[in-house]
Scaffold this active site. Structure first.
Site, PDB file in Angstrom:
ATOM      1  N   ASP A  41      36.000  34.763 -95.112  1.00  0.00           N
ATOM      2  CA  ASP A  41      35.860  34.650 -93.654  1.00  0.00           C
ATOM      3  C   ASP A  41      37.265  34.446 -93.081  1.00  0.00           C
ATOM      4  OD1 ASP A  41      33.156  33.534 -91.774  1.00  0.00           O
ATOM      5  OD2 ASP A  41      35.173  33.537 -90.918  1.00  0.00           O
ATOM      6  N   ARG A  45      35.400  33.241 -85.615  1.00  0.00           N
ATOM      7  CA  ARG A  45      34.366  32.680 -84.734  1.00  0.00           C
ATOM      8  C   ARG A  45      34.811  31.323 -84.196  1.00  0.00           C
ATOM      9  NH1 ARG A  45      32.184  31.459 -81.351  1.00  0.00           N
ATOM     10  NH2 ARG A  45      30.009  31.083 -80.852  1.00  0.00           N
ATOM     11  N   ASP A  84      41.044  38.353 -93.394  1.00  0.00           N
ATOM     12  CA  ASP A  84      40.492  39.195 -92.330  1.00  0.00           C
ATOM     13  C   ASP A  84      40.175  40.554 -92.956  1.00  0.00           C
ATOM     14  OD1 ASP A  84      40.132  40.993 -90.209  1.00  0.00           O
ATOM     15  OD2 ASP A  84      41.365  39.759 -88.867  1.00  0.00           O
ATOM     16  N   ILE A  85      38.877  40.844 -93.107  1.00  0.00           N
ATOM     17  CA  ILE A  85      38.543  42.078 -93.838  1.00  0.00           C
ATOM     18  C   ILE A  85      38.781  43.330 -92.996  1.00  0.00           C
ATOM     19  CG2 ILE A  85      36.932  41.013 -95.478  1.00  0.00           C
ATOM     20  CD1 ILE A  85      34.649  42.153 -93.814  1.00  0.00           C
ATOM     21  N   ASN A 129      37.408  45.398 -84.745  1.00  0.00           N
ATOM     22  CA  ASN A 129      37.010  44.436 -85.774  1.00  0.00           C
ATOM     23  C   ASN A 129      35.796  44.935 -86.558  1.00  0.00           C
ATOM     24  OD1 ASN A 129      37.315  41.645 -86.940  1.00  0.00           O
ATOM     25  ND2 ASN A 129      35.201  41.517 -86.216  1.00  0.00           N
ATOM     26  N   THR A 155      21.103  45.023 -86.707  1.00  0.00           N
ATOM     27  CA  THR A 155      20.299  44.382 -85.672  1.00  0.00           C
ATOM     28  C   THR A 155      19.182  45.302 -85.181  1.00  0.00           C
ATOM     29  OG1 THR A 155      20.347  43.725 -83.337  1.00  0.00           O
ATOM     30  CG2 THR A 155      22.209  44.994 -84.100  1.00  0.00           C
ATOM     31  N   SER A 197      24.999  47.838 -75.667  1.00  0.00           N
ATOM     32  CA  SER A 197      26.264  47.137 -75.411  1.00  0.00           C
ATOM     33  C   SER A 197      27.283  47.696 -76.408  1.00  0.00           C
ATOM     34  CB  SER A 197      26.124  45.627 -75.642  1.00  0.00           C
ATOM     35  OG  SER A 197      25.985  45.366 -77.036  1.00  0.00           O
ATOM     36  N   TYR A 199      28.887  45.986 -78.543  1.00  0.00           N
ATOM     37  CA  TYR A 199      28.534  45.377 -79.840  1.00  0.00           C
ATOM     38  C   TYR A 199      27.445  46.199 -80.552  1.00  0.00           C
ATOM     39  CZ  TYR A 199      25.403  42.602 -82.738  1.00  0.00           C
ATOM     40  OH  TYR A 199      24.550  42.203 -83.734  1.00  0.00           O
ATOM     41  N   HIS A 200      26.360  46.518 -79.815  1.00  0.00           N
ATOM     42  CA  HIS A 200      25.278  47.284 -80.453  1.00  0.00           C
ATOM     43  C   HIS A 200      25.758  48.676 -80.868  1.00  0.00           C
ATOM     44  CE1 HIS A 200      22.726  44.199 -78.415  1.00  0.00           C
ATOM     45  NE2 HIS A 200      22.150  44.255 -79.584  1.00  0.00           N
ATOM     46  N   LYS A 203      27.221  48.479 -84.237  1.00  0.00           N
ATOM     47  CA  LYS A 203      26.209  48.370 -85.289  1.00  0.00           C
ATOM     48  C   LYS A 203      25.540  49.731 -85.532  1.00  0.00           C
ATOM     49  CE  LYS A 203      25.545  44.473 -86.701  1.00  0.00           C
ATOM     50  NZ  LYS A 203      26.333  43.621 -87.650  1.00  0.00           N
ATOM     51  N   ARG A 259      18.993  28.885 -76.719  1.00  0.00           N
ATOM     52  CA  ARG A 259      19.489  28.505 -75.380  1.00  0.00           C
ATOM     53  C   ARG A 259      18.365  27.824 -74.580  1.00  0.00           C
ATOM     54  NH1 ARG A 259      19.500  31.268 -70.744  1.00  0.00           N
ATOM     55  NH2 ARG A 259      18.967  33.295 -71.625  1.00  0.00           N
ATOM     56  N   GLU A 342      19.444  47.152 -68.591  1.00  0.00           N
ATOM     57  CA  GLU A 342      18.356  47.398 -69.545  1.00  0.00           C
ATOM     58  C   GLU A 342      17.051  47.522 -68.770  1.00  0.00           C
ATOM     59  OE1 GLU A 342      18.139  43.952 -72.149  1.00  0.00           O
ATOM     60  OE2 GLU A 342      17.591  42.635 -70.509  1.00  0.00           O
TER      61      GLU A 342
HETATM   62  P1  NAD Z   1      28.717  34.494 -86.376  1.00  0.00           P
HETATM   63  O1  NAD Z   1      29.688  34.940 -85.341  1.00  0.00           O
HETATM   64  O2  NAD Z   1      28.232  33.083 -86.310  1.00  0.00           O
HETATM   65  O3  NAD Z   1      29.318  34.740 -87.834  1.00  0.00           O
HETATM   66  C1  NAD Z   1      30.129  35.845 -88.166  1.00  0.00           C
HETATM   67  C2  NAD Z   1      31.202  35.346 -89.122  1.00  0.00           C
HETATM   68  O4  NAD Z   1      32.030  36.450 -89.504  1.00  0.00           O
HETATM   69  C3  NAD Z   1      32.119  34.304 -88.473  1.00  0.00           C
HETATM   70  O5  NAD Z   1      32.244  33.179 -89.311  1.00  0.00           O
HETATM   71  C4  NAD Z   1      33.451  35.033 -88.296  1.00  0.00           C
HETATM   72  O6  NAD Z   1      34.563  34.159 -88.404  1.00  0.00           O
HETATM   73  C5  NAD Z   1      33.397  36.064 -89.435  1.00  0.00           C
HETATM   74  N1  NAD Z   1      34.183  37.284 -89.176  1.00  0.00           N
HETATM   75  C6  NAD Z   1      34.127  38.095 -88.085  1.00  0.00           C
HETATM   76  N2  NAD Z   1      35.016  39.111 -88.221  1.00  0.00           N
HETATM   77  C7  NAD Z   1      35.629  38.948 -89.431  1.00  0.00           C
HETATM   78  C8  NAD Z   1      36.641  39.659 -90.122  1.00  0.00           C
HETATM   79  N3  NAD Z   1      37.231  40.729 -89.594  1.00  0.00           N
HETATM   80  N4  NAD Z   1      37.033  39.212 -91.350  1.00  0.00           N
HETATM   81  C9  NAD Z   1      36.451  38.104 -91.895  1.00  0.00           C
HETATM   82  N5  NAD Z   1      35.495  37.365 -91.270  1.00  0.00           N
HETATM   83  C10 NAD Z   1      35.090  37.793 -90.045  1.00  0.00           C
HETATM   84  O7  NAD Z   1      27.487  35.516 -86.316  1.00  0.00           O
HETATM   85  P2  NAD Z   1      26.018  35.376 -86.926  1.00  0.00           P
HETATM   86  O8  NAD Z   1      25.100  34.970 -85.840  1.00  0.00           O
HETATM   87  O9  NAD Z   1      26.065  34.598 -88.191  1.00  0.00           O
HETATM   88  O10 NAD Z   1      25.706  36.884 -87.246  1.00  0.00           O
HETATM   89  C11 NAD Z   1      26.085  37.453 -88.511  1.00  0.00           C
HETATM   90  C12 NAD Z   1      25.647  38.895 -88.587  1.00  0.00           C
HETATM   91  O11 NAD Z   1      24.237  38.976 -88.402  1.00  0.00           O
HETATM   92  C13 NAD Z   1      26.291  39.762 -87.504  1.00  0.00           C
HETATM   93  O12 NAD Z   1      26.803  40.930 -88.073  1.00  0.00           O
HETATM   94  C14 NAD Z   1      25.171  40.077 -86.555  1.00  0.00           C
HETATM   95  O13 NAD Z   1      25.283  41.377 -86.066  1.00  0.00           O
HETATM   96  C15 NAD Z   1      23.927  39.930 -87.419  1.00  0.00           C
HETATM   97  N6  NAD Z   1      22.798  39.480 -86.589  1.00  0.00           N
HETATM   98  C16 NAD Z   1      22.780  38.221 -86.039  1.00  0.00           C
HETATM   99  C17 NAD Z   1      21.720  37.847 -85.224  1.00  0.00           C
HETATM  100  C18 NAD Z   1      21.644  36.483 -84.587  1.00  0.00           C
HETATM  101  O14 NAD Z   1      20.671  36.225 -83.849  1.00  0.00           O
HETATM  102  N7  NAD Z   1      22.599  35.595 -84.827  1.00  0.00           N
HETATM  103  C19 NAD Z   1      20.668  38.754 -84.973  1.00  0.00           C
HETATM  104  C20 NAD Z   1      20.722  40.024 -85.550  1.00  0.00           C
HETATM  105  C21 NAD Z   1      21.790  40.378 -86.352  1.00  0.00           C
END
Ligand code: NAD
Length: 407
Positions: A41, A45, A84-85, A129, A155, A197, A199-200, A203, A259, A342
């Site tokens: 990681d 975040r 950072d991947i 990213n 997602t 969005s 973001y979407h 994905k 929320r 939407e």
């Molecule tokens: P989050 O932001 O809490 O966690 C993501 C983690 O990835 C963070 O710790 C961040 O520091 C790390 N990160 C981001 N870019 C990086 C990089 N370039 N290199 C290394 N680390 C990196 O998010 P989350 O809620 O845990 O969601 C995780 C995944 O699940 C996401 O891809 C999201 O699309 C998917 N998702 C989440 C939800 C939800 O409700 N939270 C719903 C559907 C899908």
């Protein structure tokens, strides 16, 4: 499906994004089942929290404290690499070559739709990213020459929620094309995405990257199209205060049900965007981690196409959820302008064959909700900064940033 069934026990697993909301409890759960867990990681975040001047409702501890607490409580070791991947391909590739993981779970993306729409800079950061991160993971697996099963968290949002009443399939759609000679030929295509969005959109792009690397390099990939995650803790994060999971409630990262729960706990009106007629898919964080364990056990064989599964356990209309929370926890429901572009109303019917076939006995709102309100939202209500609750990101220039206007 020709999946090979593997025990996750004793597998070495990289959890990319293992400091995040889904990644941290997944790391603990897999470690508890006997896997050797390596978290990768870049802590981005935590930096975004600094940028937004917002923080988790629950006090989250530094990574070294989290890992020490886990060792102290269970005797199990999790290792952590700050990489950072998206940016540091060489360090990531070297780590893969050194550690030789059996599987990787990829959570490491910027996951907030409102954050991805804040400004041109935020749009570009999210694209750079997320797409680089996913592509680097795929490219590094191929370059390492190792047979690594990749499980990605996608997602349900890629489907766009506008399915004209059709049950959303698991990733693929059966269509028929007509040749020039008039012959009708059945084809299977990726379900056409309809991102709402930036973001979407990233994905949705991930899906094409997976399809390509699966076809070209025979990579074994599972893409989990997850619903909105709610809840905070899992059996493992409850073991010690230092292991607590994050709980986002701010206008950008707070997922809708969490929320609402928090708004009720701090006597803030439960704000519904638009008419609240949008139907969404939900899953509790405890079920997220169980589904990932199941997905790791049922990895595709090299000749399989990308496995795509819908990872959700129930669907709800947003206004019904708001009234349910108001009834259970007290509070008023307030309808405000919807900052998103939407449909005001939608139905949602989802296929979920894998997890149902594995007899996942899910935590539902009815049996998990009250406990969540009392144990987490109320316990940490004193840490809430109410000024961070309103959604301030908007989808178009015509909408002015600021607190959404009451309808
Ligand atoms: P989050 O932001 O809490 O966690 C993501 C983690 O990835 C963070 O710790 C961040 O520091 C790390 N990160 C981001 N870019 C990086 C990089 N370039 N290199 C290394 N680390 C990196 O998010 P989350 O809620 O845990 O969601 C995780 C995944 O699940 C996401 O891809 C999201 O699309 C998917 N998702 C989440 C939800 C939800 O409700 N939270 C719903 C559907 C899908």
């Amino acid at each position: 499906m020709n999946s090979t069934t593997k025990k996750t026990k004793s597998q070495k697993i990289f959890v990319l994004g293992g400091d995040g909301f889904c990644g941290w409890p997944t790391s603990l759960h897999l470690s508890n089942t006997g896997c050797e867990v390596v978290i990768v990681d870049n802590l981005s975040r935590r930096n975004i929290d600094n940028e937004l001047e917002a923080s988790s409702l629950t006090p989250i501890y530094p990574m070294s404290t989290r890992i020490e607490a886990w060792k102290e409580k269970t005797g199990r070791t999790i290792t952590f690499h700050r990489i950072d991947i998206a940016e540091d391909y060489d360090a990531f590739l070297q780590l893969i070559k050194d550690e030789k993981p059996d599987a990787m779970v990829h959570f490491a993306e910027q996951r907030s739709a409102p954050y991805s729409m804040k400004s041109p800079r935020h749009k570009r950061y999210t694209v750079d990213n997320n797409i680089n991160a996913t592509h680097n993971v795929l490219c590094a697996i191929v370059e390492s020459g190792l047979d690594i099963h990749l499980v990605h968290l996608g997602t349900m949002g890629v489907y766009g929620y506008g399915t004209a009443g059709m049950k959303i399939p698991e990733g693929y759609l059966d269509v028929e094309v007509t040749t020039e000679q008039g012959t009708r030929i059945p084809q299977e295509i990726l379900y056409p995405t309809n991102p709402g969005s930036v973001y979407h959109m990233t994905k949705s792009q991930d899906q094409l990257l997976f399809q390509y690397y699966n076809k070209n390099d025979r990579l074994r990939i599972t893409d989990l199209h997850q619903g909105i995650v709610w809840g905070t803790n899992t059996a493992e994060t409850k073991l010690d205060d230092r292991l607590i999971n994050r709980f986002d409630y701010d206008g950008d990262y707070g997922t809708v049900l969490n929320r609402f729960l928090m708004q009720a706990a701090v006597d803030y009106p439960i704000t519904v965007h638009g008419t609240g007629g949008q139907t969404r898919a939900f899953i509790h964080i405890q079920d997220t981690v169980r589904c990932i364990e199941i997905a790791l056990k049922h990895s595709p064989a090299p000749e399989d196409k990308v496995f795509i599964f819908n990872q959700m356990t129930e669907t709800h209309r947003i206004k019904d959820l708001a009234h349910l929370v108001a009834e259970l926890a007290g509070g008023d429901v307030a309808y405000v302008d919807n900052p998103r572009k939407e449909a005001a109303e939608n139905e949602l019917h989802v296929t979920e064959d894998l997890f149902l076939s594995k007899k996942l006995n899910p935590i539902t709102l009815n049996n998990g909700l009250l406990q969540e309100v009392t144990k987490v939202a109320e316990k940490y209500a004193g840490r809430a900064d109410k000024s961070k609750i309103p959604a301030t990101s908007t989808w178009t220039d015509e909408q002015q940033p600021g607190i959404p206007k009451p309808l």
